[in-house]
Structures are given as structure tokens and as C-alpha cells.
Design an enzyme around this catalytic site. Sequence first.
Site, short mmCIF file in Angstrom:
data_model
loop_
_atom_site.label_atom_id
_atom_site.label_comp_id
_atom_site.label_asym_id
_atom_site.label_seq_id
_atom_site.Cartn_x
_atom_site.Cartn_y
_atom_site.Cartn_z
CE LYS A 119 8.51 34.88 14.90
NZ LYS A 119 7.55 34.88 13.78
C1 LIG Z 1 4.76 37.31 18.77
C2 LIG Z 1 4.54 35.93 18.20
N1 LIG Z 1 4.03 34.98 19.00
C3 LIG Z 1 3.84 33.73 18.55
C4 LIG Z 1 4.14 33.37 17.26
C5 LIG Z 1 3.86 31.98 16.80
O1 LIG Z 1 5.05 31.33 16.42
P1 LIG Z 1 5.02 29.95 15.64
O2 LIG Z 1 4.76 30.26 14.21
O3 LIG Z 1 6.39 29.38 15.88
O4 LIG Z 1 3.96 29.11 16.25
C6 LIG Z 1 4.69 34.32 16.39
C7 LIG Z 1 5.04 33.94 15.02
O5 LIG Z 1 4.84 34.55 14.05
C8 LIG Z 1 4.89 35.64 16.87
O6 LIG Z 1 5.40 36.58 16.07
#
Ligand SMILES: Cc1ncc(COP(=O)(O)O)c(C=O)c1O
Length: 384
Positions: A190
Site C-alpha cells: 500500500k
Molecule cells: C480495497 C481493499 N480493502 C481491504 C483490503 C484489506 O487490507 P488489509 O490487507 O490491510 O487487511 C485491501 C487490501 O488489499 C484492499 O485493497
Amino acid sequence: MAGTGTSPSVVPLYDLQLEPEDITAVMEVLESGWLTLGPRTHAFEAAFASHLGVSHAVAVSSCTAALHLAYLAAGVGPGDEVIVPSLTFAATAAAVVYCGATPVFADIVGPHDFGLDPADVERRIGPRTKAVCAVHFAGYPAAVDRLAALCDAHGLALIEDAAHAPSADFDGRKLGTWGRAGAFSFFSNKILSCGEGGLLATDDDDVAALARSLRSHAMTSGTWSRQTRETDSYDVVGLGFNYRLDEPRSALLLSRLARLEPEIERRRALTRAYRDKLAGLPRVLLPYDDAGVTRSSCYVMPIVVDDDGRRDGVRRRLRDEHGIQTSVFYPAVHEFTAYRTRFGAQRLPHSERVARTEITIPLFAHLDEQMQDRVVGALREELA
Ligand SMILES: Cc1ncc(COP(=O)(O)O)c(C=O)c1O
């Protein structure tokens, strides 16, 4: 400085670059003798809240955890429905299922705008709908003003999945602060990353209090406050989770937050350069427009080809013949086996079309002109 170690002949989709001050910040934590949630996490929360202009920032172990807590704080429970996009990462919908509720998928606006379509959301509101979750794809704002008005009119909670949007805004207000709660991701690839991490932002005192409690087993006091002798015991007042962020990652985030704005400016400049260089390429659509780029955090660079029969071959040749890594943002969640079998087949024409024709091309703050030109040249050759 430190990178992901991808071969120099490959243009990676994403690359991480840490600076000496990041490593010093983490080393200081390792030497401090305190690793779990503590003063650096609190400092990061304060800095991120001020960056967003929001009252509360609750750091957690992932964006998925933040979404789970946001849905719970919105009162989502068994038998309820939450309207979510399908053109997203599965976590947006999975966190609804964690609450015992059903994700109801709505379509996106179209291949030029991957945001949730408010008209389609409205059609899917029913007696069991409790909340709507808007994803800000790549940091380009979904229609949060219209979605917020729609949610107000129907007594629903608007949740924002701002995983891609740590510094983007709409009408001068940061994304992730429009709804009852916004969920951010600090996952490895990210924009602001620390490996694994997330954060729930809210202006609602009750939502913040619940999230703080549930992230740490619903204990009335945490280990740090016992260490500092603020408290010497605790009660458990609900069914909580271990969704804590720890100190090394908080220190890394705090250090990297200082460079967030210039890094996003660089992403915007690269996105504009991609748009200029790819403009006029036949049979390719560049979603969004120049005004959208100015508001976005430009997490990824999506392009859409006109023909789903071509997409996978183009991606393969980019990888095998040009050394260029690409991805697909996203396969549609409602078409995944787990969701199709549990919640039934559905038709979402725009999401399905984009899921079959989108290619995500390399974008990161230190992508240089030479690498970008290699990507553009390869696309020209393969898409001509
Ligand atoms: C749009 C979206 N929502 C939620 C997530 C989940 O994030 P995390 O990996 O921090 O749980 C991601 C991660 O890839 C994402 O791209």
C-alpha cells in the site's frame, strides 16, 4: 535505500523504498524493550488523525480488522445486509460475513469510474440493509456525497473502505472521513505500508470507543497502561479480538507518514505522465480524468482494454517478453467460488467487464522515467 530485491531487469508492479530514518525509528523500538501497542502507536494515531482532520484514529492490525470493527460499530449483525462493491479486494465483503451478515453486491459506475454506482446501490436497499461500504478505488473518490445523502435518507451507516486512499480528498474533505467510519490499510504494497496494519478513522466518539475496546479483547485497560501503572487490573466487558498494531510497525508508519504527501505528489505526476504517453493508443481506455488524478492518492494505475479475449495474452507477453509485472484490480468478488456458492450467482455487468479487461501497470513513487518509458513502449507494441 532498501528495496524489495526484484531483479533490475524486471519492472515490478510495486517497489518498497525505506530510508535510513525509517530503520533508525524501528531500531529504537527494538532497543526500547516495549514491542506491543504503546506510546508510538498512540503517537501514530494522533498524527494520522491530524493528517485526516478527524477526531479519532484507532490503529489496528489490518484494514480487514478495521472494516470488521466498523461494521460491528454500525450495528451490523446476523440477518443484516451490507451493500458493497464487487470490484474490490475480498476483505470488503468478508468482514460483512464475519458479522454474520450478508454482503449484497452493487455495480460500479462503469469502465471509466470504478466507484460504487449510487443508483444501483439505491435499487438494492431493502428492509434488512444496515450499511453501505464505498471503496475508493486506487484512491479515486467514490461518490461519497451522494452515497452519504442516500444513507442518511434511509437511516443506513456509510462505511468507507479507504484502503487505497490515505491522503485523497473529495470537496476538500479527506476520504475516509465522510462516513460513520473509514478503514485504511498499511499492508505491504500500500501507499503507506508497514507490512501488516490498518486504522479506523471516525468522528463518532462511540464508534471510536467500541473500536478501541474490541481491538484488544474488550479489556477495560491495556498492558501499556498497566506497565505505566495507570491501572493495575482489568475487566473484560464484551467479546473482543486481538486486532492490535505493535510498536515497531507504528514507528515505521510514523516515520513514513512524514514523506506521504511528497510521495503521493510523485505518484500523481507519474499518473499524469502515463495518461499523456498512453493517450490515443487505440482500443484502450484510461479510467478517470485529470481532475480525478489531482484528488486521488494514485495507489495503482489501471488501464482497460476493449476486448476480454486479449487481456490475459497481453499480460503474459508483458511479463515474458518485456519483463514487466502487472496485476488485475480486481477479479469480481461475487464470482469467487466462496461467494458464488454461498450467496448465489449475480449479474453486475460493469464490474464483470472490468474484471475481464483491466490491467494494472507498474506505479510506485520512485518509478523512474526510463522504467515508465519501458512500460509505455511495451504496451504500445502489445496493444497496437
Ligand atoms: C480495497 C481493499 N480493502 C481491504 C483490503 C484489506 O487490507 P488489509 O490487507 O490491510 O487487511 C485491501 C487490501 O488489499 C484492499 O485493497
